[in-house]
Design a protein around this motif. Sequence first.
Motif, mmCIF file in Angstrom:
data_model
loop_
_atom_site.group_PDB
_atom_site.id
_atom_site.type_symbol
_atom_site.label_atom_id
_atom_site.label_comp_id
_atom_site.label_asym_id
_atom_site.label_seq_id
_atom_site.Cartn_x
_atom_site.Cartn_y
_atom_site.Cartn_z
ATOM 1 N N LYS A 1 0.837 -1.213 0.000
ATOM 2 C CA LYS A 1 0.000 0.000 0.000
ATOM 3 C C LYS A 1 0.867 1.256 0.000
ATOM 4 O O LYS A 1 0.622 2.194 -0.764
ATOM 5 N N ALA A 2 1.866 1.243 0.864
ATOM 6 C CA ALA A 2 2.728 2.426 0.960
ATOM 7 C C ALA A 2 3.525 2.642 -0.315
ATOM 8 O O ALA A 2 3.643 3.771 -0.820
ATOM 9 N N VAL A 3 4.062 1.558 -0.866
ATOM 10 C CA VAL A 3 4.883 1.675 -2.079
ATOM 11 C C VAL A 3 4.033 2.087 -3.261
ATOM 12 O O VAL A 3 4.423 2.956 -4.064
ATOM 13 N N MET A 4 2.851 1.472 -3.424
ATOM 14 C CA MET A 4 1.994 1.790 -4.571
ATOM 15 C C MET A 4 1.519 3.238 -4.540
ATOM 16 O O MET A 4 1.191 3.812 -5.585
ATOM 17 N N SER A 5 1.469 3.835 -3.389
ATOM 18 C CA SER A 5 1.037 5.232 -3.273
ATOM 19 C C SER A 5 2.175 6.212 -3.527
ATOM 20 O O SER A 5 1.939 7.422 -3.632
ATOM 21 N N SER A 6 3.380 5.721 -3.608
ATOM 22 C CA SER A 6 4.545 6.581 -3.818
ATOM 23 C C SER A 6 4.711 6.900 -5.299
ATOM 24 O O SER A 6 4.293 6.123 -6.166
ATOM 25 N N PRO A 7 5.347 8.049 -5.630
ATOM 26 C CA PRO A 7 5.499 8.425 -7.041
ATOM 27 C C PRO A 7 6.570 7.607 -7.735
ATOM 28 O O PRO A 7 7.541 7.165 -7.130
ATOM 29 N N LEU A 8 6.356 7.394 -9.039
ATOM 30 C CA LEU A 8 7.369 6.740 -9.857
ATOM 31 C C LEU A 8 8.554 7.680 -10.060
ATOM 32 O O LEU A 8 8.387 8.901 -10.098
ATOM 33 N N GLY B 1 1.277 8.994 -12.239
ATOM 34 C CA GLY B 1 2.561 9.305 -11.641
ATOM 35 C C GLY B 1 2.892 8.465 -10.424
ATOM 36 O O GLY B 1 4.021 8.483 -9.955
ATOM 37 N N ALA B 2 1.940 7.709 -9.876
ATOM 38 C CA ALA B 2 2.203 6.853 -8.730
ATOM 39 C C ALA B 2 2.648 5.475 -9.191
ATOM 40 O O ALA B 2 2.282 5.022 -10.277
#
Length: 286
Positions: free
Chosen positions: A68-75, A98-99
Amino acid sequence: MGAGWRRFTEKARQKWHITADKGFASSSNARNELMLRDAGEFAGHIKRCEKDIRILKNATEGLINTTKAVMSSPLPKVYEDSGNGTAQPIATTQGLSGAIGGDFKVDELHRVSKETAKKLEAEVLAPMQRWTTAYNTVQARMNKLEGVRLEVDSRRRTVAELGQKIDKQRARLPQTKVKGEFDIEQTIKKVQHKENKLAAARQSFKEQEALVYQQLAQLIRDAVWLKSYIAAVMRLEQEAFQSAYASLGPSKATLPLQQEVPMQSEQMMMTTGATASRPVELQPQV
């Protein structure tokens, strides 16, 4: 002689064979002893399974929460020189926002994490804990039963010794006469009193032995469910990861095979020290 001292001395007699009566046979509790031994070995299996299931449960929750935390972070972005001293990001992944997670469903991941943990507790861990609690209870009752068994054997010895005493008193009657008859009557009364106590102890042992046997038999019958509990863990974990996979959304880049990595990328990875099995960029799934 108090019951505690009786049990202590009888335990020493049976353990170290400290007795003048070599033909004395101790009361048997063999079936419960053997069943408790087997149940104890199975309790060890339960303990190991429960430990590993909890580790798996925590690991699953951890992976989903990390996801959850990683998928919400920007690419990360690729930047190019705009020509005026600044750099501008360029689009490198079609169909993704962009996430990192793009179109993933964060609420679904949260639901999967909580629901899986709840089901594992209710359907698997709680029943296993109830079995362990029942085992601990019957183990404690087995200890009390052993105390009663020792008391029975101690009282059996007492009654037997008094019977031998009466035989000796009768053999001396020609010498002791009236006093001897009085002594015999007193000993007989004592024997009757001790026999009543022995009968009560035997009845208590019989009832407690039967109760322990029933409880051990039920525990052993319930042991067959361990396989089903382990199967349930695997099923719940499978369902959890299937749901988590679906919640990531349809936009997933296909992982390229090693032989499909462009030669230029391979050369660049070798130059930078990266392994050929790690692609530079992910190809969007068509």
